[in-house]
Design a protein around this motif. Structure first.
Motif, PDB file in Angstrom:
ATOM      1  N   ARG A   1       0.833  -1.211   0.000  1.00 56.91           N
ATOM      2  CA  ARG A   1       0.000   0.000   0.000  1.00 56.91           C
ATOM      3  C   ARG A   1       0.866   1.259   0.000  1.00 56.91           C
ATOM      4  NH1 ARG A   1      -2.966  -3.313   4.300  1.00 56.91           N
ATOM      5  NH2 ARG A   1      -4.508  -4.434   3.017  1.00 56.91           N
ATOM      6  N   ALA A   2       1.979   1.230   0.733  1.00 57.04           N
ATOM      7  CA  ALA A   2       2.878   2.381   0.731  1.00 57.04           C
ATOM      8  C   ALA A   2       3.423   2.628  -0.670  1.00 57.04           C
ATOM      9  CB  ALA A   2       4.021   2.159   1.720  1.00 57.04           C
ATOM     10  N   ARG A   3       3.759   1.572  -1.369  1.00 54.55           N
ATOM     11  CA  ARG A   3       4.257   1.732  -2.739  1.00 54.55           C
ATOM     12  C   ARG A   3       3.147   2.245  -3.654  1.00 54.55           C
ATOM     13  NH1 ARG A   3       8.705  -1.857  -5.882  1.00 54.55           N
ATOM     14  NH2 ARG A   3       9.086  -0.253  -7.445  1.00 54.55           N
ATOM     15  N   GLU A   4       1.959   1.705  -3.505  1.00 59.20           N
ATOM     16  CA  GLU A   4       0.838   2.169  -4.320  1.00 59.20           C
ATOM     17  C   GLU A   4       0.527   3.638  -4.057  1.00 59.20           C
ATOM     18  OE1 GLU A   4      -2.391  -0.474  -3.480  1.00 59.20           O
ATOM     19  OE2 GLU A   4      -1.488  -2.157  -4.577  1.00 59.20           O
ATOM     20  N   ALA A   5       0.806   4.107  -2.855  1.00 61.71           N
ATOM     21  CA  ALA A   5       0.562   5.508  -2.506  1.00 61.71           C
ATOM     22  C   ALA A   5       1.640   6.442  -3.043  1.00 61.71           C
ATOM     23  CB  ALA A   5       0.470   5.650  -0.989  1.00 61.71           C
ATOM     24  N   GLY A   6       2.662   5.887  -3.682  1.00 59.70           N
ATOM     25  CA  GLY A   6       3.724   6.715  -4.239  1.00 59.70           C
ATOM     26  C   GLY A   6       4.723   7.198  -3.217  1.00 59.70           C
ATOM     27  N   LEU A   7       4.794   6.530  -2.070  1.00 55.91           N
ATOM     28  CA  LEU A   7       5.761   6.914  -1.048  1.00 55.91           C
ATOM     29  C   LEU A   7       7.145   6.384  -1.422  1.00 55.91           C
ATOM     30  CD1 LEU A   7       3.528   6.337   2.101  1.00 55.91           C
ATOM     31  CD2 LEU A   7       3.724   8.365   0.636  1.00 55.91           C
ATOM     32  N   ASP A   8       8.156   6.837  -0.715  1.00 55.75           N
ATOM     33  CA  ASP A   8       9.530   6.587  -1.145  1.00 55.75           C
ATOM     34  C   ASP A   8      10.164   5.356  -0.512  1.00 55.75           C
ATOM     35  OD1 ASP A   8       9.973   9.073  -2.816  1.00 55.75           O
ATOM     36  OD2 ASP A   8       9.336   9.956  -0.909  1.00 55.75           O
ATOM     37  N   GLY A   9       9.490   4.744   0.422  1.00 57.26           N
ATOM     38  CA  GLY A   9      10.017   3.556   1.055  1.00 57.26           C
ATOM     39  C   GLY A   9       9.293   3.285   2.355  1.00 57.26           C
ATOM     40  N   VAL A  10       9.734   2.244   3.037  1.00 61.51           N
ATOM     41  CA  VAL A  10       9.148   1.876   4.330  1.00 61.51           C
ATOM     42  C   VAL A  10      10.269   1.562   5.318  1.00 61.51           C
ATOM     43  CG1 VAL A  10       6.947   1.014   3.433  1.00 61.51           C
ATOM     44  CG2 VAL A  10       8.891  -0.551   3.623  1.00 61.51           C
ATOM     45  N   GLU A  11       9.931   1.725   6.578  1.00 69.69           N
ATOM     46  CA  GLU A  11      10.827   1.331   7.673  1.00 69.69           C
ATOM     47  C   GLU A  11      10.078   0.380   8.588  1.00 69.69           C
ATOM     48  OE1 GLU A  11      13.718   3.911  10.009  1.00 69.69           O
ATOM     49  OE2 GLU A  11      12.046   3.844  11.438  1.00 69.69           O
ATOM     50  N   LEU A  12      10.724  -0.697   8.982  1.00 77.07           N
ATOM     51  CA  LEU A  12      10.174  -1.591   9.995  1.00 77.07           C
ATOM     52  C   LEU A  12      10.632  -1.111  11.363  1.00 77.07           C
ATOM     53  CD1 LEU A  12      10.766  -5.104   8.374  1.00 77.07           C
ATOM     54  CD2 LEU A  12       8.699  -3.688   8.309  1.00 77.07           C
TER      55      LEU A  12
ATOM     56  N   ALA B   1       9.046 -10.112  -1.342  1.00 79.96           N
ATOM     57  CA  ALA B   1       8.219 -10.903  -2.259  1.00 79.96           C
ATOM     58  C   ALA B   1       7.028 -10.096  -2.768  1.00 79.96           C
ATOM     59  CB  ALA B   1       7.741 -12.178  -1.577  1.00 79.96           C
ATOM     60  N   GLU B   2       6.527  -9.175  -1.944  1.00 78.17           N
ATOM     61  CA  GLU B   2       5.337  -8.394  -2.291  1.00 78.17           C
ATOM     62  C   GLU B   2       5.666  -7.188  -3.167  1.00 78.17           C
ATOM     63  OE1 GLU B   2       1.155  -7.696  -2.023  1.00 78.17           O
ATOM     64  OE2 GLU B   2       2.320  -9.381  -1.247  1.00 78.17           O
ATOM     65  N   VAL B   3       6.755  -6.480  -2.872  1.00 77.77           N
ATOM     66  CA  VAL B   3       7.025  -5.211  -3.569  1.00 77.77           C
ATOM     67  C   VAL B   3       8.286  -5.248  -4.408  1.00 77.77           C
ATOM     68  CG1 VAL B   3       5.822  -3.890  -1.794  1.00 77.77           C
ATOM     69  CG2 VAL B   3       8.308  -4.188  -1.623  1.00 77.77           C
ATOM     70  N   GLY B   4       9.033  -6.336  -4.396  1.00 84.52           N
ATOM     71  CA  GLY B   4      10.254  -6.419  -5.176  1.00 84.52           C
ATOM     72  C   GLY B   4      11.449  -5.859  -4.439  1.00 84.52           C
ATOM     73  N   THR B   5      12.581  -5.845  -5.131  1.00 89.88           N
ATOM     74  CA  THR B   5      13.840  -5.430  -4.508  1.00 89.88           C
ATOM     75  C   THR B   5      14.173  -3.964  -4.755  1.00 89.88           C
ATOM     76  OG1 THR B   5      15.067  -6.141  -6.480  1.00 89.88           O
ATOM     77  CG2 THR B   5      14.773  -7.766  -4.702  1.00 89.88           C
TER      78      THR B   5
ATOM     79  N   GLY C   1      18.537  -8.174   2.237  1.00 89.20           N
ATOM     80  CA  GLY C   1      18.200  -7.180   1.235  1.00 89.20           C
ATOM     81  C   GLY C   1      17.629  -5.879   1.747  1.00 89.20           C
ATOM     82  N   VAL C   2      17.808  -5.558   3.034  1.00 89.58           N
ATOM     83  CA  VAL C   2      17.357  -4.242   3.485  1.00 89.58           C
ATOM     84  C   VAL C   2      18.326  -3.184   2.960  1.00 89.58           C
ATOM     85  CG1 VAL C   2      16.310  -5.253   5.538  1.00 89.58           C
ATOM     86  CG2 VAL C   2      18.568  -4.169   5.714  1.00 89.58           C
ATOM     87  N   ASP C   3      17.847  -1.952   2.866  1.00 84.83           N
ATOM     88  CA  ASP C   3      18.622  -0.880   2.250  1.00 84.83           C
ATOM     89  C   ASP C   3      19.310   0.033   3.255  1.00 84.83           C
ATOM     90  OD1 ASP C   3      17.931  -1.358  -0.601  1.00 84.83           O
ATOM     91  OD2 ASP C   3      15.901  -1.011   0.140  1.00 84.83           O
ATOM     92  N   ALA C   4      18.938  -0.042   4.526  1.00 79.96           N
ATOM     93  CA  ALA C   4      19.555   0.791   5.551  1.00 79.96           C
ATOM     94  C   ALA C   4      19.183   0.258   6.921  1.00 79.96           C
ATOM     95  CB  ALA C   4      19.105   2.255   5.422  1.00 79.96           C
TER      96      ALA C   4
END
Length: 436
Positions: free
Chosen positions: A155-166, A209-213, A254-257
């Motif tokens: 949903r965050a990707r569909e909203a055009g946001l720039d990424g997510v943090e857990l 798996a849901e949003v790709g790499t 595969g996390v980015d930060a």
């Protein structure tokens, strides 16, 4: 020589214009049902206008069960996407990135909503500070929650946001699995560190798996639990060595930060480091009396001056002398162990402290909450050549203790010309009109 603060930071699939991020900080701005409103947009755009390179959103629950208190915007269903899209667009107008923090409180629910009587956790032991009750999650509930995090990222990707943090720090659900002081499971989500880390790593895999790499994914983690900071009878919990290993696994996954914090519950003497304003807390802590078995004990302890002073002394001793950059030594160790950028939180508001942290490779960027609440334009002040604000954050933590009941903002009257000026700043989040 260029200023490290204003050098762009390139992640694998995201570039941020400078090295100052607004850290996740939460207020009860939204609607009870988890829908967002204009106050939240107004709040976030304050910091985008002030010049931060990116905003890490407030705690955003992936399910209603996962919120800390009611009136937090969630990302638990597809109907939430238009609101987050509107917020992201408002932030993007200021060349600022917006990273949504996917979160779940677990047992650490300050004020439960009416929807669920029981909180989920890795354990069925009450949270020790406030006594919040919980039940240990079943395998089906774990799988359901993993799927909720993956759906939240989509949903965050569909909203055009720039990424997510857990949000895997500060005592929330991921910490409740990671921490050796909390997780007492006997299945393959408990026991040795690889099994305690499994829930977090399963969520990372599900999100990929849901949003790709190619969609930015970072993880906020406590470098050390310090779970015994206020109670000698508690186990200390995870060490820095434990966390370094978890961060290596996250890098491989595969996390980015990595975003470095501290503490196995919230609030904690080391997060947010500063004073513990007991005189202010007693005005709002009554909200928690029905939430936890230890809340009445705490309220009485906070209510009377002799025990107030004892608690404040213990808090200060557990915090230590350092506030600004408290987590930098741990961040440097983690940074040396992983191949992705490392962000560090911890009361930053002095330009030269931030510059040196970046130059000396303690971290690649800093994240700031309270000093930006105090000075929304802190980055612009740095750009104008100021080394520290004329009216800096005093680390009094009055913003923190008011947030349970009142609008989030700076409540230190000594920083304002008048009480009216303070109230104008706090209430400014409600103008302009509500989002429809």
């Amino acid at each position: 020589m260029s200023d490290p603060i204003f050098e762009p930071l390139a992640f694998r699939h995201l570039t941020v214009k400078n090295r100052i991020f607004r850290s996740n900080v939460s207020g009860r701005f939204d609607n009870y049902d988890g829908s967002g409103n204009q106050a939240r947009i107004n709040w976030e755009t304050k910091f985008a206008r002030g010049g931060v390179g990116a905003i890490i959103s407030s705690f955003v629950p992936v399910t209603i069960r996962g919120r800390i208190v009611p009136n937090y915007a969630t990302i638990d269903r597809d109907e939430r996407v238009p609101f987050w899209r509107a917020l992201g667009q408002a932030v993007h107008e200021h060349d600022c990135r917006f990273i949504l923090q996917l979160s779940h409180a677990g047992r650490q629910r300050d004020v439960p909503g009416i929807e669920f009587a029981q909180a989920w956790s890795s354990t069925d032991r009450d949270e020790p500070l406030h006594g919040f009750p919980c039940v240990a999650m079943t395998r089906d509930q774990i799988a359901e929650t993993i799927a909720a995090f993956a759906a939240g990222a989509r949903r965050a990707r569909e909203a055009g946001l720039d990424g997510v943090e857990l949000h895997a720090a500060n005592g929330y659900l991921f910490t409740q699995f990671l921490s050796s002081a909390i997780n007492d499971r006997t299945d393959d989500y408990g026991g040795p560190l690889p099994q305690r880390a499994r829930f977090l790593l399963d969520v990372v895999a599900a999100i990929r798996a849901e949003v790709g790499t190619d969609f930015h994914l970072q993880v906020k983690i406590s470098a050390e639990d310090h779970n015994d900071a206020l109670d000698d009878d508690e186990k200390p919990g995870n060490t820095l060595d434990d966390t370094v290993q978890v961060c290596r696994w996250l890098d491989e996954a595969g996390v980015d930060a990595i975003h470095v914090s501290s503490g196995s519950y919230f609030p904690h003497p080391r997060n947010p480091a500063g004073d513990f304003p007991v005189d202010e807390l007693v005005k709002t802590y009554d909200q928690l009396l029905s939430s936890g078995s230890q809340a009445l004990r705490n309220y009485l302890l906070f209510r009377f001056e002799p025990t107030q002073r004892l608690f404040e002394r213990r808090w200060a001793e557990a915090r230590g002398d350092r506030i600004e950059g408290l987590n930098l030594p741990a961040a440097k160790v983690i940074s040396a162990a992983v191949g992705v950028p490392v962000l560090c939180t911890g009361g930053f508001q002095t330009a030269e402290v931030i510059r040196e942290a970046i130059r000396q490779q303690f971290c690649d960027a800093v994240t700031i909450a309270r000093p930006l609440i105090a000075n929304n334009d802190l980055v612009q002040q740095f750009a104008a050549g100021m080394g520290r604000p004329a009216r800096p954050c005093t680390y009094c933590n009055r913003c923190l203790v008011n947030a349970v009941e009142n609008p989030l903002g700076c409540y230190d009257e000594t920083r304002y010309d008048s009480r009216e000026a303070m109230l104008d700043q706090i209430m400014s989040v409600f103008s302009p009109a509500p989002f429809v």
